[in-house]
Structures are given as structure tokens and as C-alpha cells.
Write an enzyme that holds these catalytic residues in place. Sequence first.
Site, short mmCIF file in Angstrom:
data_model
loop_
_atom_site.label_atom_id
_atom_site.label_comp_id
_atom_site.label_asym_id
_atom_site.label_seq_id
_atom_site.Cartn_x
_atom_site.Cartn_y
_atom_site.Cartn_z
N GLY A 148 24.93 31.62 86.84
CA GLY A 148 24.77 30.30 86.89
C GLY A 148 23.86 30.22 85.74
O GLY A 148 23.77 31.01 84.73
N SER A 149 23.01 28.98 86.08
CA SER A 149 22.43 28.21 84.98
C SER A 149 20.97 28.98 85.27
O SER A 149 20.44 29.54 85.96
CB SER A 149 22.16 26.88 85.31
OG SER A 149 21.72 26.62 86.83
N GLU A 174 22.52 24.94 75.87
CA GLU A 174 24.18 24.97 76.08
C GLU A 174 24.65 23.86 76.39
O GLU A 174 24.48 23.22 77.19
CB GLU A 174 23.94 25.95 77.30
CG GLU A 174 25.22 26.38 77.91
CD GLU A 174 25.39 27.17 78.92
OE1 GLU A 174 24.74 27.24 79.83
OE2 GLU A 174 26.18 28.08 79.06
N CYS A 177 30.40 30.35 79.45
CA CYS A 177 28.94 30.83 79.16
C CYS A 177 29.04 31.50 77.43
O CYS A 177 27.88 31.43 76.88
CB CYS A 177 28.27 31.82 79.78
SG CYS A 177 29.58 33.16 80.40
N GLU A 185 22.98 36.78 85.34
CA GLU A 185 24.00 36.43 84.24
C GLU A 185 23.88 34.79 84.03
O GLU A 185 24.34 34.08 84.84
CB GLU A 185 25.16 36.70 84.82
CG GLU A 185 25.52 38.48 84.73
CD GLU A 185 25.78 39.12 83.43
OE1 GLU A 185 25.70 38.33 82.37
OE2 GLU A 185 25.84 40.21 83.42
N LEU A 186 23.28 34.65 82.76
CA LEU A 186 22.96 33.13 82.66
C LEU A 186 23.69 32.53 81.44
O LEU A 186 24.61 33.08 80.85
CB LEU A 186 21.35 32.71 82.70
CG LEU A 186 20.69 33.69 83.97
CD1 LEU A 186 19.18 33.66 83.48
CD2 LEU A 186 20.99 32.89 85.09
N ASN A 246 32.73 28.13 86.95
CA ASN A 246 33.57 28.06 85.97
C ASN A 246 34.60 29.40 85.51
O ASN A 246 35.71 29.22 84.95
CB ASN A 246 32.81 28.04 84.46
CG ASN A 246 31.93 29.09 84.15
OD1 ASN A 246 31.54 29.86 85.18
ND2 ASN A 246 31.60 29.53 82.88
#
Length: 475
Positions: A230-231, A378, A284, A250-251, A154
Amino acid sequence: MVATAAEKKLLIDGQWVETGDWLEVRSPYSGELVARVAKAGAEETQRAVDAAERAMREPLPAHKRAEILVRVAGQLGRRHEEVARTISAEAGKPLKAAKVEAARAMSTFTMAAVEARKLAGEMVPMEASQAGVGKLAFTLRQPIGIVGAISPFNFPLNLVAHKIAPALAAGCPVVLKPASQTPLSALLLAELETEAGLPPGWLNVLVGSAGEIGDVLVEDERVKLISFTGSSGVGWGLRERAPRKRVNLELGNATPVIVEADADLDDVAGRLAANAFSFAGQSCISVQRIYVQRDAYDDLLARLLPKVEALRLGDPADEDTDVGPLIDAGARDRVLEWIEEARAAGAEILSGGTLDGELIRPTVIAGAGPELKVSCEEVFGPVCTVTPYDTLDEAIELANGTRFGLQAGIFTASLQSALAAAQRLEFGGVTINEAPTFRADQMPYGGVKDSGNTREGPAWAVREMTEERLVVLQL
Ligand code: NAP
């Protein structure tokens, strides 16, 4: 115009290499072929780690690292239009958002150069106890070692920048795996780094099977840190598989905003409309759950809905487009299903909820219960919910009612309410009178709970990418 060459090679040990196998990058908007990229597997990843290990044997002094970072920032400025168009073409990101991302990457590199120049340990006050009298001690900040970096689709440029720029500042070589759908911005950045004088092996870029590349990064002991954005499922899975490495995550988030009745509702409506639907909600920290004090609920909707309806859908390459496509048909179908789930449960679709061609119209949902996916998971699509509340306590409880904890926001004229929320919202960052989608590159950025375990932003990432070594001197 798509500003990418038709075929792109991988960067391993300073060489641009082909593998005989190709991965296609297609426009999420038109489906047209944007480029073909050489596809790597385990063997290329091993070669990249070998190259990174060789690079580390000849450390680059901090001033050289800083000079390279500054040169990259300069090149990002000179090639701004090309960089922005590359992001837009591969990610389907509207050009105006892609330009913001391209400009931010300059700031990430500039800030990382500052960190390279001031990287230092600290004095230890040895006389603080009897045991230390007659001794001097200080710490050195040593590079942690090879960094394995994995980035999402993204922000294909800036989230790569947030890994490779601080790693170079810290003196760590990198093996980078960008998202398969959006590898072109990362490869362009790698080109800029090599042009800026980065010696071979310091940055290696591999595009291809996530499983194969990921397995090498997890299993090879020479990779000391995995930096993953990412996820949640993939991120926490990597961490479990690599208990002896630092695995920085970092989610995602399900970003809440609280709007008190004393807020400037015009200002709030403008910021929320822009930040719930920019890049079709695929950030995010895209605004997802809006909680409005009951007295202001109707007023806010009267201001918000026309702004949402005025957003322009269309071709991301068009300068006027606000909202473009989701990354692929699977993502689009999933978001439509979540909207349907809410509708079937009795929620009211105040705006959008349907397709315009292949694009999901910006969607505002009222009356969505807290158990629905649009309320607690999310969405990562152009959807937000609006829910009235009576007391700030209730709003904070609703905002915290998610497994995520990246950023949250509150709009209010009351200092007391703002600070109460800042203390009680269980998130890595809280914005006051600004949408929680705000991020500048000098900020510590990261989450709690399922949203991650680290902070990015060069000043913070550099700390994560270095080890402190204690030096004790007998006087
Ligand atoms: P994703 O599916 O988790 O993919 C992220 C990266 O992980 C991609 O490079 C992917 O490769 C790779 N990957 C997938 N499976 C892997 C495995 N088993 N081993 C190693 N690597 C693997 O996430 P996404 O859909 O690209 O991005 C969206 C998510 O990222 C959202 O949840 C969003 O909130 C989060 N995000 C968080 C932040 C933040 O700073 N907190 C910022 C942006 C996005 P392939 O592309 O080859 O599958």
C-alpha cells in the site's frame, strides 16, 4: 454483467459470517452498488487470530499445501471470466487489464505450489573450522507463524495472491485484510481456497475498519509477520508500531524511464503509451517520468503522442476500453490538482490534462521541474512527464531524484549504457528495453528507499515467511 452476489460474508475459522454491519462496494465508474460486504472490527479480528492459532497446531504437510495451491490455480483458470469481471467491477479496471491480472494469479499459485514442494533448509559446512570438526549441521525452514496480510485496491486479486499463496506454501495461516474499496476478489479467492480443501483457520478474511483490524494485527503477539502492500505513510507507520514483528513493506514509486537516442523509438513509444496509462496509471510501477536523450526527444514525442491520443477511454466493463476511472472522486481531484500545479509552474500539457466526463484524459506533461509533485511524488493517475537530457549521468541523477526506489527502466542499444544504468539506478529492479511496469510472478519484486524493505514473488516471500532453525549433531 457484474459477477458478484449482492451480499458477501467474511471468512473466519472456515465459517462464512455476518456481523450485522455492512460495507458497500460501489463501481468507481458508475457509482452503482456492486455488493454489500459484512463489516468486521476488532472482535472478529481477534476471533480470526484465535482460529489461525488453532490451525497451526495441526500443521499441513507440504505436499497437501502444494495440492491445495495447484487446485486453486486450476479453479482460477476455470472461473477466469468471473474472476476478471469481479476485479473490473469493484476496481473499475478495464476488462482487458483485469484479465491479465486474473491470469497472473494462476501463475502466482502455481509458483507457490512449487515452493511448497521444495521448501528445505541447507547443510552447514561444519568442517570449515576446527570448532566444527566431528559435527554435522543443517537448517530446517520452519513457518514463521501467523501472517497478518494487508492489501491495496489496485490489484485486488493478484496482490492478495502474492500474500496468501506463499504463506500457505510456507505453512503459515493468514489473517487477511483487503482494501475496503475492493474486497470482492479477495473473498472470491478465499472461496476457491476453501473449495480446494483448505481446512478452517488457515485463511481468514476480514473487511472493515483499517484502524481496528490493523491495531489487532500490530498488537497481538501471535501475529509474527505483517505483510503490507500500500502507501508509504501507512506502511512505515505500521513498521514503527510493531518493532518486534517482521513487517514486510511493498510501497509506492514514481517510476522513471530513460530513453537513449539509440533506442528503437517506435517500440519504446508503444510500450510507454501502454504502460503509463493502463488502469489509469494506478499501478505502483506505472511509467511516470520519461527522460529522453535530447537528440531523440522530438522524434519520440512524434511517435508517443498519437499513441496516447488513440487510447480509448470509457466503461471498464467494455472489452475495448484502455483507460477507465480512478478509484474515487478524491483521487481524481488530487490528480487534477497536481496537473494544475504543473501548468501553473509553466509546464506544458502536450496531451490530455482535462476531463472527458468523469475520466481524466491520458496526460503528457513537458517541462515539469524536478520539484513539482508530478516529477517526484507518486501520481497514481493517468499522467506522465517527458524531459530531455544530454548525458546518461544526468538522466540517472534525474531518475534517482525521488524518495522512491521500486523499479526503473532504460531503453538503449548500448550494452554499456544499459549495464551502467542497471548498476547506478537506485531501485529494486531495472528493466532494459522493457517498460519498468513489467512484472512476472517468478521475479523478486520489491523496492529500496521509501518503496519498501522486502521482495515478493513466491520464491522470495516463502523465505520471508519462514525462520531457519539450526540443528547441530555430534557424530
Ligand atoms: P493504502 O491507502 O495505504 O491502503 C492499503 C491497505 O492498507 C488497505 O487495505 C487499507 O485499508 C489499509 N490501511 C489503511 N490504513 C491502515 C492502518 N492504519 N492500519 C492498517 N491498515 C491500514 O493504499 P492504497 O491507496 O490502497 O494503494 C495504493 C498504494 O499502494 C500506492 O502507493 C501504490 O504504489 C502502492 N502499491 C504498492 C505495490 C507494491 O508491490 N510495491 C503494489 C500495489 C500498490 P482501507 O482500504 O480499509 O483503508
